[in-house]
Design a protein around this motif. Structure first.
Motif, PDB file in Angstrom:
ATOM      1  N   ARG A  97       0.817  -1.207   0.000  1.00 22.47           N
ATOM      2  CA  ARG A  97       0.000   0.000   0.000  1.00 22.47           C
ATOM      3  C   ARG A  97       0.855   1.264   0.000  1.00 22.47           C
ATOM      4  N   VAL A  98       0.224   2.358  -0.087  1.00 21.24           N
ATOM      5  CA  VAL A  98       0.839   3.649  -0.346  1.00 21.24           C
ATOM      6  C   VAL A  98       1.991   3.997   0.566  1.00 21.24           C
ATOM      7  N   LEU A  99       2.953   4.673  -0.028  1.00 23.06           N
ATOM      8  CA  LEU A  99       4.083   5.144   0.759  1.00 23.06           C
ATOM      9  C   LEU A  99       3.665   6.364   1.536  1.00 23.06           C
ATOM     10  N   SER A 100       4.367   7.447   1.337  1.00 19.97           N
ATOM     11  CA  SER A 100       4.013   8.600   2.154  1.00 19.97           C
ATOM     12  C   SER A 100       3.113   9.539   1.397  1.00 19.97           C
ATOM     13  N   LEU A 101       3.625  10.174   0.340  1.00 17.93           N
ATOM     14  CA  LEU A 101       2.799  11.258  -0.124  1.00 17.93           C
ATOM     15  C   LEU A 101       2.750  11.414  -1.621  1.00 17.93           C
ATOM     16  N   ILE A 102       2.995  12.559  -2.157  1.00 16.36           N
ATOM     17  CA  ILE A 102       2.433  12.983  -3.398  1.00 16.36           C
ATOM     18  C   ILE A 102       3.205  12.816  -4.691  1.00 16.36           C
ATOM     19  N   PRO A 103       4.168  13.687  -4.946  1.00 20.75           N
ATOM     20  CA  PRO A 103       4.585  13.950  -6.309  1.00 20.75           C
ATOM     21  C   PRO A 103       4.844  12.714  -7.127  1.00 20.75           C
ATOM     22  N   SER A 104       4.615  12.825  -8.434  1.00 20.95           N
ATOM     23  CA  SER A 104       4.487  11.645  -9.250  1.00 20.95           C
ATOM     24  C   SER A 104       5.757  11.119  -9.867  1.00 20.95           C
ATOM     25  N   GLN A 105       6.844  11.864  -9.884  1.00 24.03           N
ATOM     26  CA  GLN A 105       8.063  11.315 -10.438  1.00 24.03           C
ATOM     27  C   GLN A 105       9.274  11.774  -9.669  1.00 24.03           C
ATOM     28  N   CYS A 106      10.385  11.038  -9.819  1.00 24.86           N
ATOM     29  CA  CYS A 106      11.618  11.479  -9.177  1.00 24.86           C
ATOM     30  C   CYS A 106      12.544  12.043 -10.238  1.00 24.86           C
ATOM     31  N   SER A 107      13.281  13.055  -9.849  1.00 24.56           N
ATOM     32  CA  SER A 107      14.205  13.680 -10.785  1.00 24.56           C
ATOM     33  C   SER A 107      15.191  14.527 -10.014  1.00 24.56           C
ATOM     34  N   SER A 108      16.366  14.706 -10.592  1.00 19.93           N
ATOM     35  CA  SER A 108      17.364  15.555  -9.948  1.00 19.93           C
ATOM     36  C   SER A 108      17.311  16.973 -10.466  1.00 19.93           C
ATOM     37  N   ARG A 109      16.351  17.261 -11.315  1.00 24.26           N
ATOM     38  CA  ARG A 109      16.246  18.623 -11.825  1.00 24.26           C
ATOM     39  C   ARG A 109      15.786  19.564 -10.723  1.00 24.26           C
ATOM     40  N   SER A 110      16.459  20.678 -10.575  1.00 26.10           N
ATOM     41  CA  SER A 110      16.064  21.643  -9.566  1.00 26.10           C
ATOM     42  C   SER A 110      15.709  22.996 -10.161  1.00 26.10           C
ATOM     43  N   HIS A 111      15.882  23.161 -11.444  1.00 26.61           N
ATOM     44  CA  HIS A 111      15.574  24.420 -12.102  1.00 26.61           C
ATOM     45  C   HIS A 111      14.760  24.119 -13.338  1.00 26.61           C
ATOM     46  N   PRO A 112      13.712  24.927 -13.617  1.00 28.89           N
ATOM     47  CA  PRO A 112      12.826  24.625 -14.739  1.00 28.89           C
ATOM     48  C   PRO A 112      13.507  24.592 -16.090  1.00 28.89           C
ATOM     49  N   PHE A 124      -8.610  18.222  -0.790  1.00 27.29           N
ATOM     50  CA  PHE A 124      -7.282  17.637  -0.625  1.00 27.29           C
ATOM     51  C   PHE A 124      -6.417  17.980  -1.837  1.00 27.29           C
ATOM     52  N   ILE A 125      -5.284  18.630  -1.575  1.00 27.67           N
ATOM     53  CA  ILE A 125      -4.363  19.017  -2.640  1.00 27.67           C
ATOM     54  C   ILE A 125      -3.312  17.934  -2.828  1.00 27.67           C
ATOM     55  N   LEU A 126      -3.177  17.442  -4.042  1.00 32.19           N
ATOM     56  CA  LEU A 126      -2.136  16.490  -4.404  1.00 32.19           C
ATOM     57  C   LEU A 126      -1.134  17.205  -5.302  1.00 32.19           C
ATOM     58  N   ILE A 127       0.078  17.354  -4.841  1.00 26.53           N
ATOM     59  CA  ILE A 127       1.107  18.006  -5.659  1.00 26.53           C
ATOM     60  C   ILE A 127       1.618  17.004  -6.675  1.00 26.53           C
ATOM     61  N   ASP A 128       1.389  17.290  -7.942  1.00 27.60           N
ATOM     62  CA  ASP A 128       1.676  16.347  -9.022  1.00 27.60           C
ATOM     63  C   ASP A 128       2.854  16.861  -9.849  1.00 27.60           C
ATOM     64  N   GLY A 129       4.060  16.449  -9.463  1.00 31.79           N
ATOM     65  CA  GLY A 129       5.271  16.862 -10.161  1.00 31.79           C
ATOM     66  C   GLY A 129       6.440  16.067  -9.631  1.00 31.79           C
ATOM     67  N   THR A 130       7.616  16.291 -10.159  1.00 29.03           N
ATOM     68  CA  THR A 130       8.790  15.586  -9.656  1.00 29.03           C
ATOM     69  C   THR A 130       9.060  16.038  -8.230  1.00 29.03           C
ATOM     70  N   TRP A 131       9.792  15.215  -7.481  1.00 30.36           N
ATOM     71  CA  TRP A 131      10.081  15.579  -6.101  1.00 30.36           C
ATOM     72  C   TRP A 131      10.912  16.857  -6.023  1.00 30.36           C
ATOM     73  N   SER A 132      11.796  17.068  -6.976  1.00 28.52           N
ATOM     74  CA  SER A 132      12.610  18.292  -6.955  1.00 28.52           C
ATOM     75  C   SER A 132      11.760  19.522  -7.266  1.00 28.52           C
ATOM     76  N   ASN A 133      10.771  19.385  -8.155  1.00 28.02           N
ATOM     77  CA  ASN A 133       9.896  20.514  -8.474  1.00 28.02           C
ATOM     78  C   ASN A 133       8.862  20.767  -7.386  1.00 28.02           C
ATOM     79  N   SER A 134       8.542  19.743  -6.614  1.00 24.95           N
ATOM     80  CA  SER A 134       7.464  19.858  -5.635  1.00 24.95           C
ATOM     81  C   SER A 134       7.765  20.882  -4.542  1.00 24.95           C
ATOM     82  N   ALA A 135       9.043  21.088  -4.227  1.00 19.12           N
ATOM     83  CA  ALA A 135       9.394  22.036  -3.171  1.00 19.12           C
ATOM     84  C   ALA A 135       8.927  23.451  -3.517  1.00 19.12           C
TER      85      ALA A 135
END
Length: 385
Positions: free
Chosen positions: A6-21, A268-279
């Protein structure tokens, strides 16, 4: 059938090392035995239309999962692309992974959009321009290529496998999506409105002013006590579902809570983005909440588990999960509370599980057909947040 983990912790949908758009990852060598032609989407030209015609109609825009008017800046950028295509006599072409601009037109457009970006002094203007351009290019590059409902190539459409399901009217999901995840084939947030409908699961793209205003107008009507974000905010106390919605132990019998008007709906807000973009996305939500209510946005933490999508798209660590799995986790934990046991949330969670399995199967089938590996190597070994 429910996924075993079952589900881990939380939201964003992908992992990535990108930190700048505007970060561009280095080109990677393709493993031996994989065809560069077969593994990429074929180049395609955008249907730009004649002068004076509407390129992105309201019907087309809303068919992609939105329920707002076409954003003004998106329309403006599409018109600029059309004018640039006419001036350069180079067709607007898209192709490759992500449906990016290709060919001679890309070179000219890239210089022009970067020059315009540099003229914008205000950070808000820069964000809105960046988001609108991302959305505009994705709309043009995906039209006639991707299915408007499941965002997969039409030959891989999985819509026939999706079984719409009613969501208890006391819950409304808000998919706060990064523009780089809009129309992304392996995005899982799209499953929510495919299953529950756009009124129960509403798309709001980060940096698109019209959609953000719509979302916050709804929040203002509901009030801060009816809005929560599923995000690991380590700078503030995070409550579990059980802590957030305590049950009355003296009144443990089952009943269906009555929702008389929109003010009683839980948002309920689900942040849908990479973990680096989610911040950055969460920071924007937090700042807006403080300006509206003078207080921080309430956050909820879910219990641990694993999403079925980990098999195809690893997360930065095993306590992170995809957007759809986070929604499943929330519904499952609410179902365990006495006050929500009769709301049918378990059926909604099961429908989400089945939809997630269908998406995984469709993506896996496509990868195999295109000669691409179905086993992804995690980009991060440690917890990065």
């Amino acid at each position: 059938m429910r996924c075993s983990a079952r589900v881990l912790s939380l939201i964003p949908s992908q992992c990535s090392s990108r930190s700048h758009p505007h970060y561009k990852p280095p080109r990677r060598n393709r493993p031996a035995g994989f065809s560069s032609v077969a593994s990429r989407s074929p180049p395609r030209e955008a249907a730009m239309g004649e002068s004076g015609t509407v390129i992105i109609s309201l019907n087309e825009w809303q068919s992609w999962g939105t329920n707002t008017p076409v954003p003004a800046m998106v329309t403006e950028i599409v018109e600029e692309l059309k004018a640039l295509e006419k001036d350069t006599e180079a067709p607007v072409r898209f192709g490759g992974l992500g449906g990016k601009l290709k060919g001679d037109f890309k070179v000219v457009e890239d210089k022009k959009h970067r020059a315009k970006y540099e003229t914008l002094s205000d950070s808000e203007e820069k964000l809105r321009f960046f988001s609108a351009r991302q959305v505009a290019c994705r709309l043009l590059g995906s039209s006639g290529y991707l299915c408007q409902k499941c965002w997969l190539p039409e030959g891989d459409c999985m819509c026939s496998r999706i079984k719409p399901c009613l969501l208890w009217p006391g819950i409304r999901f808000w998919l706060y999506m990064h523009p780089k995840d809009f129309l992304r084939q392996n995005n899982t947030g799209k499953l929510l409105w495919q299953l529950f409908g756009k009124e129960a699961a509403t798309l709001c793209i980060y940096g698109i002013a019209e959609q953000e205003e719509m979302m916050w107008n709804s929040f203002k009507l509901s009030g801060r006590s009816k809005v929560w974000c599923l995000y690991p905010n380590k700078n503030a106390p995070i409550k579990s579902v059980k802590d957030t919605f305590p049950s009355d132990s003296s009144n443990d019998h089952e009943f269906v809570p009555v929702v008389r008007n929109g003010d009683e709906v839980m948002n309920f807000i689900l942040i849908d983005g990479t973990w680096s973009n989610s911040a950055a996305m969460f920071r924007r939500l937090k700042e807006r909440a403080e300006s509206v209510w003078g207080e921080e946005l309430s956050c909820i933490s879910l219990t641990t588990g694993a999403s079925t999508m980990h098999r195809l798209r690893p997360q930065p660590s095993w306590d992170r999960t995809c957007t759809a799995a986070a929604a499943i986790g929330l519904l499952t934990e609410l179902q365990l509370l006495p006050q929500y046991r009769s709301c049918g949330l378990d059926k909604s969670a099961d429908a989400m599980d089945e939809g997630l399995e269908s998406l995984l199967e469709a993506l896996t089938t496509r990868r195999l057909r295109m000669g691409r590996s179905i086993r992804r190597t995690p980009k991060h070994k440690n917890d990065i947040c």
